[in-house]
Design a protein around this motif. Structure first.
Motif, PDB file in Angstrom:
ATOM      1  N   VAL A 460       0.836  -1.200   0.000  1.00 45.16           N
ATOM      2  CA  VAL A 460       0.000   0.000   0.000  1.00 45.16           C
ATOM      3  C   VAL A 460       0.873   1.253   0.000  1.00 45.16           C
ATOM      4  O   VAL A 460       1.785   1.398   0.817  1.00 45.16           O
ATOM      5  CB  VAL A 460      -0.925   0.004   1.237  1.00 45.16           C
ATOM      6  N   GLY A 461       0.583   2.143  -0.927  1.00 51.94           N
ATOM      7  CA  GLY A 461       1.163   3.477  -0.936  1.00 51.94           C
ATOM      8  C   GLY A 461       0.137   4.477  -0.436  1.00 51.94           C
ATOM      9  O   GLY A 461      -0.966   4.114  -0.011  1.00 51.94           O
ATOM     10  N   ALA A 462       0.489   5.759  -0.497  1.00 47.37           N
ATOM     11  CA  ALA A 462      -0.406   6.792   0.025  1.00 47.37           C
ATOM     12  C   ALA A 462      -0.742   7.812  -1.062  1.00 47.37           C
ATOM     13  O   ALA A 462       0.115   8.200  -1.846  1.00 47.37           O
ATOM     14  CB  ALA A 462       0.230   7.495   1.224  1.00 47.37           C
ATOM     15  N   TYR A 463      -2.011   8.208  -1.093  1.00 48.32           N
ATOM     16  CA  TYR A 463      -2.439   9.365  -1.878  1.00 48.32           C
ATOM     17  C   TYR A 463      -3.084  10.318  -0.888  1.00 48.32           C
ATOM     18  O   TYR A 463      -3.144  10.056   0.323  1.00 48.32           O
ATOM     19  CB  TYR A 463      -3.412   8.946  -2.985  1.00 48.32           C
ATOM     20  N   THR A 464      -3.601  11.440  -1.355  1.00 44.96           N
ATOM     21  CA  THR A 464      -4.260  12.355  -0.427  1.00 44.96           C
ATOM     22  C   THR A 464      -5.374  13.136  -1.103  1.00 44.96           C
ATOM     23  O   THR A 464      -5.274  13.500  -2.277  1.00 44.96           O
ATOM     24  CB  THR A 464      -3.259  13.332   0.203  1.00 44.96           C
ATOM     25  N   ASP A 465      -6.424  13.342  -0.346  1.00 48.51           N
ATOM     26  CA  ASP A 465      -7.491  14.267  -0.727  1.00 48.51           C
ATOM     27  C   ASP A 465      -7.519  15.482   0.205  1.00 48.51           C
ATOM     28  O   ASP A 465      -8.416  16.317   0.104  1.00 48.51           O
ATOM     29  CB  ASP A 465      -8.857  13.562  -0.665  1.00 48.51           C
ATOM     30  N   LYS A 466      -6.546  15.563   1.109  1.00 50.52           N
ATOM     31  CA  LYS A 466      -6.548  16.604   2.129  1.00 50.52           C
ATOM     32  C   LYS A 466      -5.828  17.846   1.593  1.00 50.52           C
ATOM     33  O   LYS A 466      -4.602  17.849   1.456  1.00 50.52           O
ATOM     34  CB  LYS A 466      -5.888  16.095   3.409  1.00 50.52           C
ATOM     35  N   ILE A 467      -6.588  18.885   1.294  1.00 53.33           N
ATOM     36  CA  ILE A 467      -5.995  20.106   0.747  1.00 53.33           C
ATOM     37  C   ILE A 467      -6.467  21.369   1.459  1.00 53.33           C
ATOM     38  O   ILE A 467      -5.960  22.453   1.195  1.00 53.33           O
ATOM     39  CB  ILE A 467      -6.301  20.239  -0.761  1.00 53.33           C
ATOM     40  N   THR A 468      -7.433  21.248   2.388  1.00 51.44           N
ATOM     41  CA  THR A 468      -8.012  22.430   3.030  1.00 51.44           C
ATOM     42  C   THR A 468      -7.218  22.803   4.276  1.00 51.44           C
ATOM     43  O   THR A 468      -7.056  21.985   5.189  1.00 51.44           O
ATOM     44  CB  THR A 468      -9.481  22.186   3.406  1.00 51.44           C
TER      45      THR A 468
END
Length: 821
Positions: A460-468
């Motif tokens: 498992v790698g990491a992505y992100t939806d956290k931008i706020t």
């Protein structure tokens, strides 16, 4: 896609593949060796090998009789052009007991590959005679005898300690410095090596790990002492550096919300005693945390070393407890905000594999992993588990080459063929400062860490939806990664050699970081996940991120599949995680911008198959139906003294033919995922043909619209021949497939076909067929008669239609559909 509800369980078929006799054509080495001045080349090699043999015989005569054991012999080191590296196989001769023991991977730009063989004294003249025959004799076709081997040899010399060292030479312990060596031993010589080591007062670690042709031990010695070990035994095949204690990086910030924790603890429904668990191999866990206690019984906490205790430690910043919170709850922030009951479908186990302070002594991390898993299984042998390990090391990376640790993980997953295990690993994180201008190029250049090069676990790698960003201290700052893109710290397999697996397999939310456009990016609370703190008497929550958090989310989802479908194989659970994954819009844009298959492969090695979803993994919709097939085949058979390919499976698909034809030219999508486990055979010997790492490989191919079954079978045979001979062709390139041949890496393969519904109506058969591996190429190891399990997942999506494809398939499953020509 018309968003119809997912309210129907995936359709499940056990077996169903029709076995057919299948033999891929034998591989024939193509091309002639480089043109040479025959006599001059032979004379130069005769001089070189004469010098080597004279020194080799001197060393044999100088063996220390009070120490020596095993058959007298020596090592020869050969240089062969990188382009001709397949010729290294010809250096081995089993009747003469000459064994290829190590092939040093060439560094970028190297023109030569270096191969080392062990030559027993009784066979000392073997290569001399080969060279003489090359010089003086011709074959019936008028070519120099032994041309395929001798013409490809550039140089030969007597081997030494460095000849057997297959890690980067930058790691070689020069200057008389003592170091812990990872010693790979020839088959059946472990006891010999242990006795010789004892006579030389060489300290050995207690544990050894064993593979089909190698045992691996840890020894403390300097270069001179290691040379004496080698010269006074016939045991050593390969040397590497023992890997240091894995380093974990995480930025954690406290969040004091004790009232929320008490509220959530009052709403938690503990898991059933029969529920599956996520078994965390980490730094232990604080069981007394009010949100951990409902899912973790104290009797299910263990430690590799009992003297360590089972609780978490400040030295590792409570990493195990942070993993536990994510593995148990997934998105803890959502659980806290939800006012309803939170039912835990699975529980936890923990095994402490990191000491409470300081570092482990250098040891075989494969052995640590195996013994730790054994402790959990001994306590509850029938419990269903997902093992999760976010512990990684950056030492000894080799562009995807297996290590003793990664091979041990593969062996644990394979389980001897009768006890498969599902493991989830983290891909590893970048180290040091992260600069905005380096993203994402640096991620592509820093490779996934040990043991993520293993084939069988879910990596498992990491992505992100956290931008706020709402924190006032960071007003005006920006999130580094765009929404839906790779997490700034996640590693990839972008620089791995092409034959090694795609890493990561999938990505889950990790974290993002903030930057001001000038200074290195930093971790802030807004852009991380929330999890449990290891000192609940001081604070209950902390921020968490990186591929550690992502791997815990992956284990949480896999356990969710096990809870809902307890009958499924580990291979199937892993396959469903990948099969349910989709690329985010940001990732899809990168794929769409890729102009070549090589560029698509680079994106695949960055994102894997995307972000999984539990709903897609478990449930179908009327216009989005998934069929799960679990089956097994016998890939090989014995024919006299040789091993040949035996069976392929043809699956006649219960296609909704009428419904698809009625949709006509409407766009539809077919997705196929094939998942299986291999048995590893590590040891750095080039992994070419007879010295492959994998026991076997499987491939899938789908019948084309206007293709007869007879032509389909012929295409599969041609594809197998192309792959055996190393050609960059396969069974699935082009023809509407998104990935084609680049999907065929490792032991899980997934691809998407897009076209008209009418065309899909005729694509009603899938072939699963074997590709050669060491089970076939090493008959003496007696693995050729083993059965191979596989999981095949097939989905049909009709995004613009409301046609009930699911019911049409379900109505046909009970009807046996014969396969004909």
């Amino acid at each position: 896609m018309t968003d119809l509800p997912r309210d129907r369980p995936h359709l499940h078929i056990e077996g169903g593949g029709q076995s057919e006799t299948y033999t891929s054509p034998r591989t024939v080495r193509q091309g002639l060796p480089p043109a040479r001045a025959r006599a001059a080349h032979a004379a130069r090699l005769e001089r070189a090998i004469g010098t080597a043999l004279a020194e080799g015989r001197r060393r044999i005569a100088a063996r220390e009789t009070s120490i020596a054991e095993g058959e007298p012999g020596f090592y020869l080191e050969f240089d062969i052009p990188v382009a001709e590296r397949a010729a290294v196989e010809g250096l081995e001769n089993k009747p003469k007991a000459i064994e290829l023991v190590a092939v040093r991977p060439p560094a970028e730009g190297d023109e030569m590959v270096t191969a080392t063989v062990f030559v027993p004294e009784r066979s000392a003249d073997f290569f001399v005679k080969k060279i003489e025959a090359y010089r003086d004799e011709d074959t019936k076709k008028g070519r120099p005898k032994n041309q395929n081997l001798i013409a490809r040899i550039e140089d030969v010399r007597l081997g030494a300690v460095r000849s057997l060292f297959t890690d980067s030479m930058e790691l070689f312990p020069a200057g008389g410095r003592q170091t812990w060596w990872e010693v790979w031993l020839r088959d059946g010589r472990l006891a010999t090596f242990q006795r010789v080591a004892a006579r030389l007062s060489v300290a050995l670690k207690e544990h050894a790990i064993s593979f089909p042709e190698r045992d691996v031990v840890i020894a403390l010695a300097d270069e001179a002492t290691m040379a004496r070990l080698i010269e006074n035994s016939d045991a050593v095949a390969e040397l590497r550096i023992a890997k240091d204690t894995p380093t974990l990086f995480q930025e954690m910030h406290p969040v004091e919300q004790a009232d929320w924790a008490r509220d959530l603890a009052g709403r938690v429904i503990p898991p059933s005693v029969l529920a599956p668990v996520v078994c965390l191999l980490d730094s232990g866990a604080t069981q007394a945390h009010p949100l951990i206690a409902p899912g973790l019984d104290p009797v299910d906490q263990h430690a590799y070393d009992d003297a360590w205790g089972v609780g978490d430690s400040a030295y590792w910043n409570g990493h195990g407890t942070a993993m536990a919170g994510v593995a148990l709850y997934g998105d803890l922030e959502a659980a806290l905000a939800n006012g309803g009951a939170v039912e835990l479908g699975h529980g936890l186990e923990t095994v402490k594999i990191l000491p409470p302070a300081g570092q482990n002594d250098p040891d075989l991390y494969g052995a640590i992993t195996a013994l730790s898993i054994g402790k959990a299984e001994a306590k509850a042998p029938r419990r269903r588990r997902v093992f999760c390990m976010a512990v990684t090391s950056e030492v000894g990376l080799g562009r995807g080459r297996p290590s003793s640790w990664s091979a041990a993980v593969d062996q644990l997953c394979y389980g001897g063929g009768d006890r498969r295990r599902l493991m989830v690993l983290a891909a590893g994180n970048l180290r040091g400062d992260i600069n905005a201008g380096e993203y994402p190029d640096r991620n592509d250049l820093e490779e996934a860490e040990n043991p993520a090069q293993a084939w069988n676990p879910l990596v498992v790698g990491a992505y992100t939806d956290k931008i706020t960003i709402t924190q006032q201290d960071y007003a005006g700052w920006e999130a580094l990664a765009p929404a839906g893109d790779l997490s700034p710290s996640s590693r990839t397999s972008g620089i791995w050699d092409r034959q090694w697996p795609i890493r990561p397999d999938v990505v889950f939310e990790g974290w993002n970081c903030a930057h001001d456009g000038v200074n290195p990016a930093v971790a802030i609370d807004d852009l991380q996940l929330l999890t449990t703190h290891y000192r609940p008497n001081r604070r209950l929550f902390q921020e968490f991120g990186d591929t550690s958090a992502a791997s815990a989310l992956g284990a949480h989802l896999a356990a969710g599949i096990m809870t809902a479908r307890p009958e499924l194989w580990p291979e199937t659970v892993r396959g469903l995680v990948v099969h349910s994954a989709e690329w985010t819009p940001a990732m899809r844009a990168r794929f769409e911008a890729a102009g070549s298959q090589q560029q698509k492969l680079a994106m695949l090695r960055r994102y894997g198959w995307g972000v999984p979803d539990l709903g897609r993994a478990l449930l179908s919709a009327s216009n989005d139906a998934t069929l799960m097939v679990e089956d097994a085949l016998l890939p090989f058979r014995k024919d006299g003294s040789t091993i040949k390919t035996r069976d392929m499976h043809l699956h006649q698909l219960p296609w909704p033919r009428e419904e698809l034809l009625a949709l006509g030219e409407q766009d539809v999508e077919l997705r196929v995922t094939l998942s299986y486990f291999i048995e590893p055979n590590p040891g750095e010997r080039g992994w070419t043909r007879r010295h492959r790492y994998a026991s076997h490989s499987l491939r899938f191919a789908v019948k084309r619209s206007l293709e007869s079954l007879s032509a389909f079978r012929q295409r599969i045979n041609k594809a197998a021949l192309a792959e055996e001979s190393g050609e960059a062709r396969g069974s699935g390139g082009g023809d509407g497939w998104l990935l084609g041949t680049i999907r065929d890496r490792g032991s899980i393969h997934s691809d998407i076909w897009r076209g008209s519904a009418a065309a899909l109506a005729e694509r009603d058969a899938i072939g699963v067929f074997p590709i050669s591996g060491w089970w076939k190429e090493k008959p003496g190891l007696q693995r050729w008669d083993r059965s191979v399990r596989y999981s095949l997942l097939i989905s049909i999506r009709a995004p613009a239609a409301e046609t009930d494809i699911y019911t049409a398939i379900a109505n046909q499953i009970a009807v046996a559909v014969p396969i004909s020509s």
